[in-house]
Design an enzyme around this catalytic site. Structure first.
Site, PDB file in Angstrom:
ATOM      1  CB  CYS A 138      -3.235  -3.811 -12.046  1.00 52.92           C
ATOM      2  SG  CYS A 138      -4.600  -4.669 -11.265  1.00 52.92           S
ATOM      3  CG  HIS A 142      -2.082  -0.649  -9.479  1.00 56.18           C
ATOM      4  ND1 HIS A 142      -3.480  -0.450  -9.814  1.00 56.18           N
ATOM      5  CD2 HIS A 142      -2.108  -1.912  -8.878  1.00 56.18           C
ATOM      6  CE1 HIS A 142      -3.910  -1.566  -9.331  1.00 56.18           C
ATOM      7  NE2 HIS A 142      -3.491  -2.435  -9.074  1.00 56.18           N
ATOM      8  CG  ASN A 177      -6.100  -3.257  -7.153  1.00 56.80           C
ATOM      9  OD1 ASN A 177      -6.556  -2.777  -8.315  1.00 56.80           O
ATOM     10  ND2 ASN A 177      -5.443  -3.986  -6.578  1.00 56.80           N
TER      11      ASN A 177
HETATM   12  O1  UT7 Z   1      -3.498  -5.130  -8.246  1.00 60.47           O
HETATM   13  C1  UT7 Z   1      -2.849  -6.187  -8.942  1.00 60.47           C
HETATM   14  C2  UT7 Z   1      -1.726  -6.370  -7.990  1.00 60.47           C
HETATM   15  N1  UT7 Z   1      -2.214  -7.076  -6.835  1.00 60.47           N
HETATM   16  C3  UT7 Z   1      -1.514  -6.589  -5.658  1.00 60.47           C
HETATM   17  O2  UT7 Z   1      -0.538  -5.728  -5.580  1.00 60.47           O
HETATM   18  C4  UT7 Z   1      -1.923  -7.378  -4.338  1.00 60.47           C
HETATM   19  C5  UT7 Z   1      -0.694  -7.187  -3.455  1.00 60.47           C
HETATM   20  N2  UT7 Z   1      -0.866  -7.784  -2.125  1.00 60.47           N
HETATM   21  C6  UT7 Z   1      -1.701  -7.203  -1.148  1.00 60.47           C
HETATM   22  O3  UT7 Z   1      -2.312  -6.217  -1.204  1.00 60.47           O
HETATM   23  C7  UT7 Z   1      -1.866  -8.180   0.250  1.00 60.47           C
HETATM   24  O4  UT7 Z   1      -1.121  -9.231  -0.059  1.00 60.47           O
HETATM   25  C8  UT7 Z   1      -3.013  -8.573   0.613  1.00 60.47           C
HETATM   26  C9  UT7 Z   1      -3.800  -7.230   0.991  1.00 60.47           C
HETATM   27  C10 UT7 Z   1      -4.063  -9.101  -0.353  1.00 60.47           C
HETATM   28  C11 UT7 Z   1      -3.103  -9.560   1.833  1.00 60.47           C
HETATM   29  O5  UT7 Z   1      -2.284  -8.853   2.870  1.00 60.47           O
HETATM   30  P1  UT7 Z   1      -1.195  -9.617   3.441  1.00 60.47           P
HETATM   31  O6  UT7 Z   1      -0.552  -8.759   4.733  1.00 60.47           O
HETATM   32  O7  UT7 Z   1      -0.091 -10.023   2.465  1.00 60.47           O
HETATM   33  O8  UT7 Z   1      -1.819 -10.797   4.174  1.00 60.47           O
HETATM   34  P2  UT7 Z   1      -1.371 -12.468   3.841  1.00 60.47           P
HETATM   35  O9  UT7 Z   1      -2.134 -13.083   2.792  1.00 60.47           O
HETATM   36  O10 UT7 Z   1       0.136 -12.408   4.168  1.00 60.47           O
HETATM   37  O11 UT7 Z   1      -2.190 -13.018   5.265  1.00 60.47           O
HETATM   38  C12 UT7 Z   1      -2.018 -12.588   6.511  1.00 60.47           C
HETATM   39  C13 UT7 Z   1      -2.637 -13.273   7.618  1.00 60.47           C
HETATM   40  C14 UT7 Z   1      -3.038 -15.079   7.141  1.00 60.47           C
HETATM   41  O12 UT7 Z   1      -2.935 -15.519   8.421  1.00 60.47           O
HETATM   42  P3  UT7 Z   1      -1.925 -16.201   9.316  1.00 60.47           P
HETATM   43  O13 UT7 Z   1      -1.116 -17.288   8.271  1.00 60.47           O
HETATM   44  O14 UT7 Z   1      -1.071 -15.014   9.365  1.00 60.47           O
HETATM   45  O15 UT7 Z   1      -2.557 -16.937  10.554  1.00 60.47           O
HETATM   46  C15 UT7 Z   1      -4.254 -15.261   6.475  1.00 60.47           C
HETATM   47  O16 UT7 Z   1      -4.834 -16.655   6.538  1.00 60.47           O
HETATM   48  O17 UT7 Z   1      -4.289 -12.919   7.259  1.00 60.47           O
HETATM   49  C16 UT7 Z   1      -5.305 -14.099   6.949  1.00 60.47           C
HETATM   50  N3  UT7 Z   1      -6.063 -13.489   5.928  1.00 60.47           N
HETATM   51  C17 UT7 Z   1      -7.318 -12.832   6.360  1.00 60.47           C
HETATM   52  N4  UT7 Z   1      -7.643 -12.636   7.620  1.00 60.47           N
HETATM   53  C18 UT7 Z   1      -8.970 -11.823   7.654  1.00 60.47           C
HETATM   54  C19 UT7 Z   1      -5.940 -13.671   4.718  1.00 60.47           C
HETATM   55  N5  UT7 Z   1      -7.023 -12.888   4.193  1.00 60.47           N
HETATM   56  C20 UT7 Z   1      -7.591 -12.449   5.273  1.00 60.47           C
HETATM   57  C21 UT7 Z   1      -8.998 -11.933   5.215  1.00 60.47           C
HETATM   58  N6  UT7 Z   1      -9.638 -11.840   6.322  1.00 60.47           N
HETATM   59  N7  UT7 Z   1      -9.797 -11.576   4.153  1.00 60.47           N
END
Ligand code: UT7
Length: 335
Positions: free
Chosen positions: A128, A260, A291
């Site tokens: 990216c 990005h 993205n």
């Molecule tokens: O482009 C290359 C570089 N990539 C990036 O820059 C990506 C950067 N990261 C992100 O954009 C974010 O981390 C995401 C959008 C991918 C995820 O968001 P987050 O706020 O970091 O979520 P998380 O992984 O911390 O998960 C929070 C909660 C978890 O549940 P608990 O443990 O709080 O109960 C996950 O299990 O959300 C849950 N979860 C989901 N729920 C519904 C994780 N994925 C999903 C999903 N749908 N798809």
């Protein structure tokens, strides 16, 4: 024996040792995919996806929208906008992380289709961050005089490497291509690049296996989103501020902020950390495009210009970051 040119090229368009972006073009695949269409496969909800990423919809490429065809379409638009004939391009640099054919380089086929028959062509792998790295190389080549006009392309079919059922990435990534033409200028139009890689994070975004290993299992991309999110705030945001200082401008003087398009929360938090004021347009193309990795910055730039949120002559801070982990940032003047 044919001679190899190493001295600065005499035809620099009469310009004095600087570089700038001459034209921008993008290609957005036809198929619009809304959050609701993805939820079942990843056990998610429309609200969760929009709240955590800002994304409402994205574009998925159809079979005929290949990496090659999307890159050609975006590049042709950038060339037309710049008023540059393809024959006058000396170098094509194409950044992609979703090019599945190991060889030949996609850039060579793209240059051929465009009719850039005088150009050298290379592919660049920096995920990216690829577009900003490619732009820095193009700018240096023009300023050093080893190329007069460089075509920089970011093209992705992330749907080829992201598994539809992967909860951590399926809702985030999408397809598209963007391109710019870089040429010589009398005044600085592409500022110093601030860039770095940190291999300690190499597991944070990776493929599950090499292509064609003995198990025959198809590799997919996997990402530790939370870890990358923190790194983006801790490492990339200060680097973006450094790129602003290196360009000799101030955050409140920026016309646009075009990071990005990874996640709307990252974009808005970074803007806050940088202390951007209301005069700076913030690119939020991620809401409608998801993205698109190396394509996201030129696509977002194109949107800002098309919607009149930014105009030619404005300065824009570009910040690419992603797998490696790897980043590159620079301030540019918009065409
Ligand atoms: O482009 C290359 C570089 N990539 C990036 O820059 C990506 C950067 N990261 C992100 O954009 C974010 O981390 C995401 C959008 C991918 C995820 O968001 P987050 O706020 O970091 O979520 P998380 O992984 O911390 O998960 C929070 C909660 C978890 O549940 P608990 O443990 O709080 O109960 C996950 O299990 O959300 C849950 N979860 C989901 N729920 C519904 C994780 N994925 C999903 C999903 N749908 N798809």
């Amino acid at each position: 024996m044919r001679t190899v040119r190493t001295a600065p090229h005499p035809d620099t368009g009469g310009a004095g040792g600087h570089s700038r972006i001459l034209g921008i073009g993008g290609y957005r695949p036809r198929q619009v995919v809304r959050n609701a269409e993805l939820c079942e496969a990843i056990d998610s909800t429309e609200e969760w996806i929009e709240t955590r990423s800002g994304i409402r919809e994205r574009r998925f490429a159809s079979a005929d929208e290949t990496l090659h065809s999307m890159a050609v379409a975006a590049a042709a638009k950038a060339l037309a906008g710049a008023g540059v004939d393809p024959m006058r391009i000396d170098l094509v640099v194409l950044a992609s992380m979703s090019q599945l054919d190991q060889t030949p380089p996609l850039s060579v086929r793209v240059a051929h289709t465009l009719g850039a028959r005088a150009a050298a062509a290379i592919d660049l792998s920096a995920a990216c961050a690829g577009f900003c790295h490619a732009l820095a190389l193009a700018s240096d080549a023009v300023r050093a005089g080893s190329a007069r006009r460089v075509l920089v392309i970011g093209a992705e079919r992330m749907t080829d490497i992201v598994e539809r059922t992967d909860r951590g990435s399926a809702f985030l990534f999408a397809d598209g291509a963007g391109a710019v033409v870089v040429g010589a200028a009398d005044a600085p139009g592409i500022g110093p690049v601030v860039r770095r890689a940190d291999g300690a994070y190499s597991e944070a975004l990776r493929m599950t296996a090499p292509w064609g290993d003995s198990t025959g299992v198809r590799p997919w991309m996997r990402m530790d989103g939370r870890r990358i999110f923190r790194w983006a705030m801790d490492e990339v945001a200060p680097a973006a501020a450094e790129a602003v200082r290196a360009a000799g401008v101030t955050p409140d003087g920026l016309g646009a902020f075009v990071p990005h398009q990874a996640n709307l929360r990252i974009i808005d938090l970074m803007a806050e950390r940088l202390g951007l004021g209301s005069r700076t347009a913030i690119a939020r193309d991620v809401v409608r495009m998801g993205n698109t990795s190396a394509a996201s910055i030129p696509l977002a730039l194109e949107t800002l210009l098309a919607e009149g949120q930014a105009a030619g002559g404005d300065t824009a801070l570009l910040v690419g970051f992603g797998a490696g982990l790897n980043y590159a940032a620079q301030v540019v003047v918009l065409p």
